[in-house]
Scaffold this motif. Structure first.
Motif, PDB file in Angstrom:
ATOM      1  N   UNK A  19      70.571  -0.254  40.244  1.00  0.00           N
ATOM      2  CA  UNK A  19      71.991  -0.544  40.508  1.00  0.00           C
ATOM      3  C   UNK A  19      72.822  -0.346  39.239  1.00  0.00           C
ATOM      4  N   UNK A  20      72.282  -0.821  38.111  1.00  0.00           N
ATOM      5  CA  UNK A  20      73.030  -0.693  36.849  1.00  0.00           C
ATOM      6  C   UNK A  20      73.174   0.780  36.466  1.00  0.00           C
ATOM      7  N   UNK A  21      72.139   1.570  36.682  1.00  0.00           N
ATOM      8  CA  UNK A  21      72.223   3.007  36.364  1.00  0.00           C
ATOM      9  C   UNK A  21      73.311   3.648  37.225  1.00  0.00           C
TER      10      UNK A  21
ATOM     11  N   UNK B 251      65.263   6.652  37.150  1.00  0.00           N
ATOM     12  CA  UNK B 251      66.192   7.794  37.122  1.00  0.00           C
ATOM     13  C   UNK B 251      65.757   8.845  38.141  1.00  0.00           C
ATOM     14  N   UNK B 252      64.472   9.161  38.140  1.00  0.00           N
ATOM     15  CA  UNK B 252      63.962  10.201  39.057  1.00  0.00           C
ATOM     16  C   UNK B 252      64.207   9.784  40.505  1.00  0.00           C
ATOM     17  N   UNK B 253      63.951   8.503  40.775  1.00  0.00           N
ATOM     18  CA  UNK B 253      64.136   8.020  42.140  1.00  0.00           C
ATOM     19  C   UNK B 253      65.594   8.150  42.591  1.00  0.00           C
ATOM     20  N   UNK B 254      66.506   8.023  41.624  1.00  0.00           N
ATOM     21  CA  UNK B 254      67.932   8.140  41.964  1.00  0.00           C
ATOM     22  C   UNK B 254      68.384   9.603  42.047  1.00  0.00           C
ATOM     23  N   UNK B 255      67.462  10.508  41.759  1.00  0.00           N
ATOM     24  CA  UNK B 255      67.796  11.931  41.881  1.00  0.00           C
ATOM     25  C   UNK B 255      68.199  12.591  40.575  1.00  0.00           C
ATOM     26  N   UNK B 256      67.980  11.925  39.441  1.00  0.00           N
ATOM     27  CA  UNK B 256      68.344  12.533  38.155  1.00  0.00           C
ATOM     28  C   UNK B 256      67.324  13.596  37.761  1.00  0.00           C
ATOM     29  N   UNK B 257      67.802  14.604  37.046  1.00  0.00           N
ATOM     30  CA  UNK B 257      66.899  15.568  36.409  1.00  0.00           C
ATOM     31  C   UNK B 257      66.546  15.000  35.046  1.00  0.00           C
TER      32      UNK B 257
ATOM     33  N   UNK C 149      70.150  14.262  33.396  1.00  0.00           N
ATOM     34  CA  UNK C 149      71.521  14.353  33.946  1.00  0.00           C
ATOM     35  C   UNK C 149      71.479  14.057  35.427  1.00  0.00           C
ATOM     36  N   UNK C 150      72.598  13.603  35.884  1.00  0.00           N
ATOM     37  CA  UNK C 150      72.691  13.234  37.295  1.00  0.00           C
ATOM     38  C   UNK C 150      74.018  13.743  37.828  1.00  0.00           C
ATOM     39  N   UNK C 151      73.949  14.388  38.994  1.00  0.00           N
ATOM     40  CA  UNK C 151      75.165  14.879  39.636  1.00  0.00           C
ATOM     41  C   UNK C 151      75.950  13.677  40.150  1.00  0.00           C
ATOM     42  N   UNK C 152      77.242  13.692  39.904  1.00  0.00           N
ATOM     43  CA  UNK C 152      78.060  12.578  40.415  1.00  0.00           C
ATOM     44  C   UNK C 152      78.718  13.009  41.707  1.00  0.00           C
TER      45      UNK C 152
ATOM     46  N   UNK D  76      81.243  15.384  38.719  1.00  0.00           N
ATOM     47  CA  UNK D  76      80.666  16.321  37.759  1.00  0.00           C
ATOM     48  C   UNK D  76      79.285  15.828  37.452  1.00  0.00           C
ATOM     49  N   UNK D  77      78.981  15.808  36.157  1.00  0.00           N
ATOM     50  CA  UNK D  77      77.650  15.445  35.769  1.00  0.00           C
ATOM     51  C   UNK D  77      77.707  14.271  34.807  1.00  0.00           C
ATOM     52  N   UNK D  78      76.797  13.339  34.953  1.00  0.00           N
ATOM     53  CA  UNK D  78      76.654  12.291  33.938  1.00  0.00           C
ATOM     54  C   UNK D  78      75.417  12.642  33.111  1.00  0.00           C
ATOM     55  N   UNK D  79      75.583  12.683  31.809  1.00  0.00           N
ATOM     56  CA  UNK D  79      74.440  12.957  30.938  1.00  0.00           C
ATOM     57  C   UNK D  79      73.836  11.622  30.517  1.00  0.00           C
ATOM     58  N   UNK D  80      72.529  11.547  30.627  1.00  0.00           N
ATOM     59  CA  UNK D  80      71.853  10.271  30.399  1.00  0.00           C
ATOM     60  C   UNK D  80      70.957  10.382  29.164  1.00  0.00           C
ATOM     61  N   UNK D  81      71.155   9.457  28.262  1.00  0.00           N
ATOM     62  CA  UNK D  81      70.332   9.407  27.055  1.00  0.00           C
ATOM     63  C   UNK D  81      69.531   8.109  27.095  1.00  0.00           C
ATOM     64  N   UNK D  82      68.224   8.212  27.134  1.00  0.00           N
ATOM     65  CA  UNK D  82      67.368   7.033  27.091  1.00  0.00           C
ATOM     66  C   UNK D  82      66.862   6.882  25.669  1.00  0.00           C
ATOM     67  N   UNK D  83      67.325   5.844  24.985  1.00  0.00           N
ATOM     68  CA  UNK D  83      66.915   5.651  23.591  1.00  0.00           C
ATOM     69  C   UNK D  83      65.852   4.561  23.527  1.00  0.00           C
TER      70      UNK D  83
END
Ligand code: AMP
Ligand code: MG
Length: 425
Positions: free
Chosen positions: A228-230, A257-263, A281-284, A317-324
């Motif tokens: 939900x937070x993602x 992330x993968x489950x939500x459809x992110x690459x 990244x995830x399509x919005x 558009x696209x959200x870019x996701x950075x996992x630190x």
């Protein structure tokens, strides 16, 4: 695991510059010019006095010479005065030069009595005159596309009569920290818990880059709340997730992330500290009226009330996701090496690198590991010395540092060698 260079290349190929916008120069500090700007006016725009004093004709002057003061030329209005030999015109800093005058005598170098002055110095032609266009010519480039607007750049634009500029787009960011052990600063700490410091770190780093922090949330290591937070976070241009990207059972971010459809384009990079770094990244979807209500609700949950919640979530558009990685030093290093350049590119910057300076190395250093190693240290008086424990949890050492030395695979440096260090302060 991919190399640090490959990771950076992939990230920079993937992110795109945001559409440009027009801004008042008063709001444009640290933005990047979206076009070239050229001087509309020469600088100075006319010959003028550099001093409060007297305009004179140099070859009719000498030490002890008496001149008649015939007029006064203030700054701000060109009285189109003329001067003849034996005369002086009272003049002030920035005032236009009278016709025929070719020097200024400072008022400190004359004795005034009524309508006359006596010159107490030698006078050279051209002295204390600021010539038209000596600083800048009309048509000269004053700001290049992709260059950062600094205080002096903004002043230069203002001096050209320019009051708004076209700059690169603003990056909206969300920060999501994860971890059951973390407690918000200010709250009570139970045994085994630690304070959550990465949000504060990332917020500060994002501000430094010029990104807007729209959402800051903390989430436990629990699949449902993480997803939900993602989803809330990915309404922004970028989502930075801290922690939970490693290989433990509680590291749920990649699967969520993968489950939500992110690459997920990158996971694990040969960088020390920071190996578990993730980029995806995830399509919005286009925000529907309903979803904007939802996003308004989620923003009201924001952890820090001071955060900017002007509703500037990313358009479709696209959200870019950075996992630190959660360790604070790893988060810091991976932010500066991967997130910062991506944000700068999105904002339209040309130079994406941290500033580098040559320094004399204080100690011998060798990298025997299989990852590029970023040594944290202090650059002071041209000398770089590693500071504190070089471990990824060692936040105090980091706080005393101001520079990185990058040791590539197998690379060694000797004490006193000149090396390039990256600075961040
Ligand atoms: P993780 O990457 O989630 O496995 O976390 C690695 C280490 O960093 C653990 O010791 C965490 O407690 C610590 N850590 C994770 N997130 C944070 C945070 N937001 N603030 C401070 N320490 C953190
Ligand atoms: Mg964790």
């Amino acid at each position: 695991m991919i190399s640090e260079e490959e990771a950076r290349k992939k990230i920079l190929e993937t992110v795109r510059s945001l559409p440009s916008r027009r801004l008042s120069i008063s709001r444009a500090l640290d933005c990047f010019a979206a076009e070239d700007y050229f001087a509309r006016l020469p600088q100075p725009a006319f010959d003028n006095s550099a001093m409060d004093g007297y305009a004179v004709i140099a070859n009719s002057c000498a030490r002890g010479k008496r001149l008649r003061v015939t007029a006064e030329q203030p700054a701000g209005r060109d009285k189109q005065l003329r001067i003849s030999p034996g005369e002086a015109i009272r003049i002030f800093t920035g005032a236009p030069m009278p016709q025929g005058a070719d020097a200024i005598v400072m008022q400190e170098d004359v004795t005034r009595g009524g309508d006359e002055i006596v010159i107490n110095t030698d006078v050279k032609g051209g002295e204390f005159i600021r010539r038209r266009a000596c600083d800048l010519s009309e048509g000269q480039r004053i700001l290049a596309k992709g260059e950062r607007l600094r205080a002096a750049t903004i002043a230069l634009l203002a001096s050209q009569g320019i009051d708004d500029v076209t700059v690169g787009g603003e990056v909206n960011a969300a920060i999501l920290s994860t971890g059951d052990e973390l407690v918000k600063p200010g709250e009570k700490l139970d045994p085994g818990q630690i304070y959550e410091s990465n949000s504060a770190l990332l917020r500060a780093l994002l501000h430094r880059c010029g990104a807007a922090v729209n959402l800051v949330e903390h989430c436990r290591d629990e699949r449902g709340s993480l997803s939900k937070a993602i989803k809330r976070g990915m309404k922004n241009h970028i989502l930075i997730i801290s922690g939970g990207v490693s290989v433990g059972e509680h590291d749920l971010v990649k699967d969520a992330l993968r489950e939500l459809g992110a690459e997920v384009d990158i996971w694990r990079v040969a960088i020390k500290p920071g190996k578990p770094f993730l980029f995806g990244r995830m399509q919005q979807s286009k925000p529907s009226p309903q979803s904007s209500q939802r996003s308004a609700r989620s923003r009201s949950r924001e952890a820090d009330t001071k955060a900017r919640s002007k509703g500037a979530v990313a358009s479709s558009g696209c959200c870019f996701i950075f996992g630190l990685p959660g360790n604070p030093v790893s988060a810091f290093v991976t932010f500066l090496q991967f997130v910062r350049p991506a944000i700068l590119k999105m904002m339209g910057a040309i130079n994406l690198d941290l500033p580098q300076l040559p320094a004399r190395l204080a100690v011998d250093l060798t990298n025997q590991g299989d990852r590029a190693h970023y040594i944290r240290g202090k650059l002071e008086h041209g000398k770089f010395s590693p500071v504190g424990r070089q471990e990824s949890h060692a936040l105090f050492g980091l706080s005393q540092s101001n520079a990185f030395l990058r040791l590539g695979l197998g690379q060694s440096f000797r004490a006193d060698e000149i090396v390039d260090v990256q600075i961040w302060d």
